[in-house]
Design a protein around this motif. Structure first.
Motif, PDB file in Angstrom:
ATOM      1  N   HIS A  82      -4.602  17.266  16.213  1.00  0.00           N
ATOM      2  CA  HIS A  82      -5.340  17.064  17.467  1.00  0.00           C
ATOM      3  C   HIS A  82      -4.533  17.524  18.671  1.00  0.00           C
ATOM      4  O   HIS A  82      -5.069  17.607  19.784  1.00  0.00           O
ATOM      5  N   PHE A  83      -3.264  17.858  18.451  1.00  0.00           N
ATOM      6  CA  PHE A  83      -2.397  18.290  19.536  1.00  0.00           C
ATOM      7  C   PHE A  83      -1.961  19.740  19.357  1.00  0.00           C
ATOM      8  O   PHE A  83      -1.051  20.204  20.040  1.00  0.00           O
ATOM      9  N   ASP A  84      -2.621  20.442  18.461  1.00  0.00           N
ATOM     10  CA  ASP A  84      -2.338  21.852  18.211  1.00  0.00           C
ATOM     11  C   ASP A  84      -3.371  22.705  18.932  1.00  0.00           C
ATOM     12  O   ASP A  84      -4.576  22.435  18.838  1.00  0.00           O
ATOM     13  N   PRO A  85      -2.958  23.748  19.666  1.00  0.00           N
ATOM     14  CA  PRO A  85      -3.909  24.534  20.465  1.00  0.00           C
ATOM     15  C   PRO A  85      -4.930  25.318  19.649  1.00  0.00           C
ATOM     16  O   PRO A  85      -6.036  25.585  20.141  1.00  0.00           O
ATOM     17  N   PHE A  86      -4.614  25.696  18.403  1.00  0.00           N
ATOM     18  CA  PHE A  86      -5.607  26.378  17.574  1.00  0.00           C
ATOM     19  C   PHE A  86      -6.778  25.445  17.268  1.00  0.00           C
ATOM     20  O   PHE A  86      -7.942  25.836  17.330  1.00  0.00           O
ATOM     21  N   HIS A  87      -6.467  24.210  16.961  1.00  0.00           N
ATOM     22  CA  HIS A  87      -7.510  23.234  16.660  1.00  0.00           C
ATOM     23  C   HIS A  87      -8.232  22.782  17.930  1.00  0.00           C
ATOM     24  O   HIS A  87      -9.418  22.461  17.891  1.00  0.00           O
ATOM     25  N   GLU A  88      -7.520  22.811  19.051  1.00  0.00           N
ATOM     26  CA  GLU A  88      -8.176  22.527  20.328  1.00  0.00           C
ATOM     27  C   GLU A  88      -9.209  23.596  20.651  1.00  0.00           C
ATOM     28  O   GLU A  88     -10.243  23.311  21.250  1.00  0.00           O
ATOM     29  N   GLU A  89      -8.968  24.832  20.243  1.00  0.00           N
ATOM     30  CA  GLU A  89      -9.953  25.897  20.456  1.00  0.00           C
ATOM     31  C   GLU A  89     -11.248  25.595  19.704  1.00  0.00           C
ATOM     32  O   GLU A  89     -12.350  25.830  20.212  1.00  0.00           O
ATOM     33  N   LEU A  90     -11.123  25.040  18.499  1.00  0.00           N
ATOM     34  CA  LEU A  90     -12.324  24.639  17.756  1.00  0.00           C
ATOM     35  C   LEU A  90     -13.063  23.541  18.517  1.00  0.00           C
ATOM     36  O   LEU A  90     -14.289  23.609  18.685  1.00  0.00           O
ATOM     37  N   ARG A  91     -12.349  22.544  18.980  1.00  0.00           N
ATOM     38  CA  ARG A  91     -13.006  21.456  19.699  1.00  0.00           C
ATOM     39  C   ARG A  91     -13.647  21.941  20.998  1.00  0.00           C
ATOM     40  O   ARG A  91     -14.700  21.451  21.403  1.00  0.00           O
TER      41      ARG A  91
END
Length: 359
Positions: free
Chosen positions: A159-168
Motif C-alpha cells: 500500500h506504500f509502493d508507487p506502482f500499486h498506488e498507480e493501480l489505486r
C-alpha cells in the motif's frame, strides 16, 4: 506521452499519495521507538535495514528467543542491551519509555499472543501479514488493542509502493472504467523445511504466506470486498514435505459488480504477476509483489516510476498516525477482511470447489 513526462507525473502523484496530510505531525522531528518482535529473515533482511532509512521512527528494542542475537542487534543498531527482551518478558516493555510501537514479526499463529502482550504494555501495534490464522483470532487482536487504547496497523507494505498506488489511482479515477477481469499469481519453490509448511504455526500453506498478496491486489483493483470464492487444491508433488498444508491452490474471487479474479499460489512453482482489464484499458505488474524491482505497464505504455523502500514508508506512515492521532489506512479491519476471504477460499477447497460466500 513521453516517458520523461510520464515519470514526472507518476512521481508527483506517488509523492502526494505516499506523503499524505499525515506529514503535518505535531512534532515532525520526533522519532518514535520501535521494538521488533521476532528476528527472523524478514526482520533481518528488510525491517532492520529499513529502520535505518525511516524519518519518523527508529529501532529501540527487540524481542527474541536468543539473548545472544538480541545483544548483537543492540550493538548493531545502537540501543542498550537492557532493551533486549524475551517472549516471556514482553510485559516489561511497559517500563521502557523508548518504545512507542511494537512490530510483531513472529509466525501468524503467534500474532495474537504477541499483539496482546504489546497492547497490554501500552504500546501501539504493527502486526505482520497475515493478521492471524482465523477471523476469530483477528478479533482477539482488535479487541485487545481497543481495550488498551492503542493503535493497530497491518504490515501491508504494498500500500506504500508507487506502482500499486498507480493501480489505486486508476480505480479512484475510473479512467479505464471498472476492472472486471483480473488474474494474479505468487509462487516459489520451497526447498528447505521451515515453519511456513507447518499448519500449527502458519495456519495454512502458500495461501496464507503468498496468496494473501493476490487477495489484497484483487481487492485494490476491484475497489471492493469479494462476495464469494471458489477454490481447488492441487495434488501434492511432495506430500512428505507439505504434510498438513496445501502445496498449490487456485481460486476465483467474485465481486459485487460481477468482476472476477482468477488466482494461484504455490510452494512448488514460479509466479509473480497481476493483471486487471477494463473496457477502457488494462493494468499489469510483473514482477508484482517484490520488495523492490517491481515493473509494470498499462494500455498506455510502460510505468516509469522510481523505486522506494516499502517497509520504511510503511513504518513511517504508522509512526505519523500515532503522532497525529489518526487511524492506519491498513488497519485491523482490513487484516480481518482478508482473513475472512482466506477462510472462504479454504472452505470452498475443502468442499470440493463449491461456491462459498465471504462473511
Amino acid at each position: 506521452m513521453s516517458s520523461r513526462r510520464r515519470f514526472l507525473e507518476l512521481s508527483a502523484a506517488g509523492a502526494f499519495a505516499l506523503a499524505s496530510p499525515r506529514l503535518h505531525a505535531k512534532d515532525p522531528m520526533k522519532k518514535l521507538g520501535v521494538a521488533l518482535v521476532g528476528l527472523g529473515m524478514y526482520s533481518t533482511g528488510q525491517l532492520g535495514p529499513a529502520l535505518k532509512q525511516t524519518k519518523h521512527c527508529r529501532l529501540s528494542a527487540v524481542v527474541t528467543g536468543s539473548p545472544e542475537k538480541g545483544r548483537q542487534w543492540a550493538r548493531d543498531y545502537g540501543f542498550p542491551e537492557s532493551s533486549v527482551y524475551g517472549y516471556d518478558t514482553m510485559g516489561r516493555l511497559a517500563d521502557n519509555k523508548d518504545v512507542d510501537i511494537v512490530y510483531v514479526v513472529t509466525p501468524p499463529a503467534l500474532h495474537a499472543r504477541d499483539c496482546i502482550a504489546a497492547a497490554k504494555a501500552g504500546k501501539h501495534v504493527l502486526c505482520e501479514k497475515p493478521m492471524e490464522v482465523s477471523t476469530a483470532q483477528c478479533d482477539v487482536i482488535i479487541n485487545a488493542c481497543k481495550a488498551a487504547g492503542v493503535k493497530l496497523s497491518i504490515g501491508y507494505r504494498l500500500h506504500f509502493d508507487p506502482f500499486h498506488e498507480e493501480l489505486r489511482k486508476l480505480v479512484r479515477s475510473q479512467e479505464f472504467g471498472p476492472f472486471m477481469t483480473m488474474t494474479g499469481g505468487f509462487a516459489f519453490s520451497m526447498q528447505k523445511a521451515q515453519w511456513r509448511a507447518e499448519k500449527a504455526l502458519a495456519g495454512g500453506g502458500p495461501l496464507m504466506d503468498l496468496g494473501i498478496y493476490v487477495v489484497q491486489e484483487a481487492c485494490m483493483a476491484a475497489g471492493a470486498t469479494p462476495v464469494a470464492a471458489t477454490a481447488t487444491v492441487h495434488p501434492k508433488k511432495r506430500p512428505e514435505f507439505f504434510k498438513d498444508v496445501e502445496e498449490s491452490i487456485s481460486w476465483t474471487l467474485e465481486f459485487p459488480n460481477g468482476a472476477k479474479c482468477e488466482s494461484f499460489t504455490s510452494y512448488d512453482a514460479g509466479r509473480n504477476d497481476f493483471r486487471a482489464e477494463a473496457k477502457g484499458g488494462w493494468f499489469e505488474l510483473k514482477p508484482a509483489f517484490n520488495y523492490g524491482g517491481i515493473a509494470g505497464a498499462t494500455s498506455r505504455g510502460p510505468l516509469v516510476i522510481a523505486g522506494v523502500n516499502q517497509q520504511a514508508l510503511q513504518m513511517d506512515d504508522f509512526a505519523l498516525c500515532v503522532l497525529n492521532g489518526q487511524e492506519s489506512r491498513v488497519g485491523g479491519a482490513m487484516g480481518r477482511r482478508d482473513m475472512a476471504i482466506v477462510e472462504a477460499i479454504y472452505a470452498s477447497a475443502a468442499g470440493g470447489g463449491k461456491r462459498v460466500e465471504v462473511r
